[in-house]
Design a protein around this motif. Structure first.
Motif, PDB file in Angstrom:
ATOM      1  N   GLY A 297      45.303  22.807  36.666  1.00  0.00           N
ATOM      2  CA  GLY A 297      46.362  21.991  35.719  1.00  0.00           C
ATOM      3  C   GLY A 297      46.403  23.209  34.504  1.00  0.00           C
ATOM      4  N   ILE A 298      47.383  24.349  34.886  1.00  0.00           N
ATOM      5  CA  ILE A 298      47.396  24.926  33.827  1.00  0.00           C
ATOM      6  C   ILE A 298      46.854  24.888  32.281  1.00  0.00           C
ATOM      7  N   GLU A 299      47.121  23.781  31.873  1.00  0.00           N
ATOM      8  CA  GLU A 299      46.349  23.384  30.487  1.00  0.00           C
ATOM      9  C   GLU A 299      44.751  23.291  30.348  1.00  0.00           C
ATOM     10  N   ASN A 300      44.164  23.035  31.274  1.00  0.00           N
ATOM     11  CA  ASN A 300      43.017  22.569  31.691  1.00  0.00           C
ATOM     12  C   ASN A 300      42.473  24.251  32.236  1.00  0.00           C
ATOM     13  N   VAL A 301      42.877  25.603  32.132  1.00  0.00           N
ATOM     14  CA  VAL A 301      42.400  26.338  32.350  1.00  0.00           C
ATOM     15  C   VAL A 301      42.683  27.239  31.362  1.00  0.00           C
ATOM     16  N   THR A 302      42.073  28.151  31.021  1.00  0.00           N
ATOM     17  CA  THR A 302      41.324  29.074  30.073  1.00  0.00           C
ATOM     18  C   THR A 302      41.233  30.928  31.116  1.00  0.00           C
ATOM     19  N   VAL A 303      42.026  31.623  30.825  1.00  0.00           N
ATOM     20  CA  VAL A 303      41.573  33.182  31.083  1.00  0.00           C
ATOM     21  C   VAL A 303      40.392  33.542  31.232  1.00  0.00           C
ATOM     22  N   ASP A 304      39.381  33.189  30.385  1.00  0.00           N
ATOM     23  CA  ASP A 304      38.161  33.172  30.224  1.00  0.00           C
ATOM     24  C   ASP A 304      37.609  32.834  32.005  1.00  0.00           C
ATOM     25  N   ASN A 305      37.867  31.219  32.253  1.00  0.00           N
ATOM     26  CA  ASN A 305      37.098  30.367  33.215  1.00  0.00           C
ATOM     27  C   ASN A 305      38.136  30.464  34.749  1.00  0.00           C
ATOM     28  N   LEU A 306      38.941  31.351  34.680  1.00  0.00           N
ATOM     29  CA  LEU A 306      39.724  32.116  35.513  1.00  0.00           C
ATOM     30  C   LEU A 306      38.661  33.284  36.431  1.00  0.00           C
ATOM     31  N   ILE A 307      38.843  34.002  34.995  1.00  0.00           N
ATOM     32  CA  ILE A 307      38.210  35.295  35.422  1.00  0.00           C
ATOM     33  C   ILE A 307      36.795  34.672  36.134  1.00  0.00           C
ATOM     34  N   ALA A 308      35.942  34.230  35.705  1.00  0.00           N
ATOM     35  CA  ALA A 308      34.373  33.869  35.759  1.00  0.00           C
ATOM     36  C   ALA A 308      34.771  32.757  37.243  1.00  0.00           C
ATOM     37  N   GLU A 309      35.471  31.830  37.345  1.00  0.00           N
ATOM     38  CA  GLU A 309      35.925  31.465  38.577  1.00  0.00           C
ATOM     39  C   GLU A 309      36.102  32.837  40.337  1.00  0.00           C
ATOM     40  N   VAL A 310      36.962  33.407  39.449  1.00  0.00           N
ATOM     41  CA  VAL A 310      37.206  34.671  40.309  1.00  0.00           C
ATOM     42  C   VAL A 310      36.909  35.650  40.557  1.00  0.00           C
TER      43      VAL A 310
END
Length: 103
Positions: free
Chosen positions: A60-73
């Motif tokens: 869900g968009i509200e549960n993802v930050t840019v930093d989280n996304l970068i860390a995972e990708v």
């Protein structure tokens, strides 16, 4: 043991010297642009976009930050760069370095 201790600072100095030469000559920017182009052409970029969208959709968009996304990708991104692209870049860097006096 002293040889190992001396090797690290020497390696760091050499990396800094190489990086500085790449920057001074503009080769670093040329290589980055070439890498960007190759990654787009082979579909790597699109593959990562899909992966990022799946993460956002799952959480869900509200549960993802840019930093989280970068860390995972990032780990998947690094691991999925095609070997041919890595080899080409490495060869270009070696060729560049072989043409530089004093390195």
């Amino acid at each position: 043991m002293a040889d190992l201790d001396d090797k690290k600072p020497r390696d760091m100095r050499m990396k800094e010297k190489i990086n500085q030469k790449l920057i001074e000559t503009g080769e670093k920017e040329r290589l980055k642009e070439l890498l960007r182009t190759q990654l787009i052409e082979c579909g790597w970029r699109d593959e990562l976009k899909v992966h990022a969208k799946e993460i956002v959709k799952e959480r869900g968009i509200e549960n993802v930050t840019v930093d989280n996304l970068i860390a995972e990708v990032t780990p998947k991104a690094r691991a999925s760069v095609p070997d041919a692209v890595k080899k080409d870049l490495l060869q270009r860097i070696r060729t560049f370095l072989s043409q530089q006096p004093g390195l």
